[in-house]
Design a protein around this motif. Structure first.
Motif, PDB file in Angstrom:
ATOM      1  N   THR A 163       3.974  -1.569  13.094  1.00 55.40           N
ATOM      2  CA  THR A 163       2.815  -1.606  14.007  1.00 55.40           C
ATOM      3  C   THR A 163       3.364  -0.478  14.879  1.00 55.40           C
ATOM      4  O   THR A 163       2.394  -0.205  16.003  1.00 55.40           O
ATOM      5  N   ASP A 164       4.253   0.202  14.874  1.00 53.48           N
ATOM      6  CA  ASP A 164       4.742   1.428  15.610  1.00 53.48           C
ATOM      7  C   ASP A 164       4.785   2.667  14.808  1.00 53.48           C
ATOM      8  O   ASP A 164       5.733   3.434  14.981  1.00 53.48           O
ATOM      9  N   GLY A 165       3.989   2.824  13.946  1.00 53.27           N
ATOM     10  CA  GLY A 165       4.044   4.100  13.019  1.00 53.27           C
ATOM     11  C   GLY A 165       4.781   3.978  11.797  1.00 53.27           C
ATOM     12  O   GLY A 165       5.509   2.994  11.359  1.00 53.27           O
ATOM     13  N   GLY A 166       5.112   4.953  11.285  1.00 55.50           N
ATOM     14  CA  GLY A 166       5.971   5.195  10.125  1.00 55.50           C
ATOM     15  C   GLY A 166       5.127   5.597   8.799  1.00 55.50           C
ATOM     16  O   GLY A 166       4.079   5.280   8.797  1.00 55.50           O
ATOM     17  N   THR A 167       5.697   6.413   7.814  1.00 60.36           N
ATOM     18  CA  THR A 167       5.127   6.821   6.658  1.00 60.36           C
ATOM     19  C   THR A 167       5.113   5.994   5.775  1.00 60.36           C
ATOM     20  O   THR A 167       4.356   5.835   4.605  1.00 60.36           O
ATOM     21  N   GLY A 168       5.782   5.019   5.651  1.00 57.50           N
ATOM     22  CA  GLY A 168       6.014   3.933   4.450  1.00 57.50           C
ATOM     23  C   GLY A 168       6.864   4.489   3.289  1.00 57.50           C
ATOM     24  O   GLY A 168       6.781   4.264   2.485  1.00 57.50           O
ATOM     25  N   LEU A 169       7.655   5.571   3.701  1.00 53.88           N
ATOM     26  CA  LEU A 169       8.758   6.131   2.669  1.00 53.88           C
ATOM     27  C   LEU A 169      10.085   5.733   2.887  1.00 53.88           C
ATOM     28  O   LEU A 169      10.836   5.761   1.738  1.00 53.88           O
ATOM     29  N   GLY A 170      10.287   4.994   4.057  1.00 53.22           N
ATOM     30  CA  GLY A 170      11.849   4.818   4.134  1.00 53.22           C
ATOM     31  C   GLY A 170      12.413   3.952   3.186  1.00 53.22           C
ATOM     32  O   GLY A 170      13.391   3.834   2.439  1.00 53.22           O
ATOM     33  N   LEU A 171      11.535   2.688   2.929  1.00 56.85           N
ATOM     34  CA  LEU A 171      12.084   1.668   1.998  1.00 56.85           C
ATOM     35  C   LEU A 171      11.864   2.253   0.490  1.00 56.85           C
ATOM     36  O   LEU A 171      12.514   1.772  -0.453  1.00 56.85           O
ATOM     37  N   ALA A 172      10.792   3.215   0.133  1.00 59.52           N
ATOM     38  CA  ALA A 172      10.617   3.680  -1.202  1.00 59.52           C
ATOM     39  C   ALA A 172      11.900   4.361  -1.488  1.00 59.52           C
ATOM     40  O   ALA A 172      12.352   4.359  -2.801  1.00 59.52           O
ATOM     41  N   ILE A 173      12.044   5.161  -0.522  1.00 61.59           N
ATOM     42  CA  ILE A 173      13.364   6.144  -0.787  1.00 61.59           C
ATOM     43  C   ILE A 173      14.873   5.260  -0.865  1.00 61.59           C
ATOM     44  O   ILE A 173      15.652   5.496  -1.685  1.00 61.59           O
TER      45      ILE A 173
END
Length: 354
Positions: A300-310
């Motif tokens: 709910t506070d932003g983020g690209t959704g790449l952190g957990l993928a990496i």
């Protein structure tokens, strides 16, 4: 075998000018049947046959060929129509794959390709939307701060500059994630493996996470539980994984909540668990949170959704696994919240040369 392929490659292709595969099949089967029939007649001494019956036999043969060839070529025509639609950006078309021959396998592969292209297109659109949002937010904040300083509305006080620094660091994290993603796609994965003491490693990660949480205004407490275990891996890359997990846990924990980090040995592997006391991840979202550009309901506070993928990428490079586990299967002291388990192989035994 190569000689056979060369000979087959030199053979003429008299049916190439024919624009329909159904017509090609009809001509090929008709010619083959005709040659066989002529040989049969020749073997019988050219018995006299009524022309009308011959015409009826040819007509029935052509009808049969058309019916049989139609069923074989319909999937190819559907694939042609679907491919033209995909060229226009429509990835919803699918081909009915019911046959078990090569055409059926091609249709199945075509449908899989269409699904993959649709997913890639969806991810591309999500990337543009997420990155645009992530870039716009800190840039807008920085622009507002700098305009106020230039116009004399505010001065370059430490608190103001600290806010500007926070937004700049946010931009830096975004660029780092995008660079890691490009390395992932390019297959450039340098790993610097070395023995890692798990207790010391987790202590360093938690100390950094504590400072970051305090700076971001998250009122959380970190608890570490780790025995003396050593693993073999890239310390910097693994630090990136757990820094991301702890940052997510801190952001989604309630005020005064506790983030638990524990390690335990399981046979020839070590389990590293990160648990928070937040709202958790719905069961339907747990398999997708490690996909690229997927932020889930907790973001709910932003983020690209790449952190957990990496993070999954790094863990897999270390021959490990990462997953969101069911809170019901986690220890009672860790409930409720989100529970992420990382499993890594232990340090391989050193061979003595003495």
């Amino acid at each position: 075998m190569r000689l056979l392929h060369r000979i087959l490659g030199w053979l003429p292709r008299p049916l190439d000018p024919v624009r329909s595969i159904k017509a090609k099949l009809s001509l090929a089967l008709g010619l083959a049947g005709g040659v066989g029939l002529l040989i049969f007649w020749w073997s019988l001494g050219f018995m006299r046959v009524e022309l009308s019956w011959f015409a009826i036999a040819v007509a029935l043969g052509l009808v049969t060929l058309q019916v049989m060839a139609h069923g074989a070529t319909v999937p190819l025509r559907e694939m042609t129509v679907a491919a033209k639609a995909m060229a226009r950006g429509d990835y919803t078309r699918r081909v009915r794959a019911t046959s078990r021959d090569e055409v059926g396998e091609l249709a199945t592969a075509f449908n899989q390709m269409a699904s993959d292209l649709a997913a890639a297109d969806r991810q591309r659109r999500e990337l543009i939307a997420n990155v645009s949002h992530e870039l716009r937010t800190p840039i807008t904040a920085l622009q507002g701060l700098l305009e106020n300083i230039v116009d004399g509305v505010s001065t370059a006080e430490p608190e103001t500059m600290r806010t500007a620094l926070t937004q700049t660091e946010r931009l830096g994290r975004l660029v780092t994630e995008l660079l890691d993603l490009s390395r992932l796609d390019a297959g450039v994965v340098p790993l610097s493996r070395a023995p890692i003491d798990v207790r010391s490693f987790l202590g360093d990660v938690v100390r950094e996470a504590t400072v970051n949480a305090d700076g971001a205004g998250h009122d959380v407490r970190f608890v570490v539980s780790a025995p003396e275990i050593r693993i073999d891996g890239d310390r910097e890359r693994l630090h990136q994984v757990f820094a991301n997990l702890l940052d997510n846990a801190a952001r989604h924990s309630p005020p005064g909540g506790t983030v638990t980090v524990r390690a335990e040995r399981r046979d020839e592997h070590v389990l590293l668990a990160v648990s928070d006391e937040g709202e958790g991840i719905p069961a339907a979202e747990r398999a997708r949170v490690f996909e690229r550009f997927t932020r889930g309901e907790r973001a709910t506070d932003g983020g690209t959704g790449l952190g957990l993928a990496i993070a999954r990428w790094v863990v897999q490079l270390h021959d490990g696994t990462i997953a969101v586990v069911d809170p019901a299967s986690a220890p009672a002291r860790d409930r409720p919240g989100c529970h992420i388990h990382v499993t890594l192989p232990l340090q391989p035994p050193r061979v003595s040369l003495s």
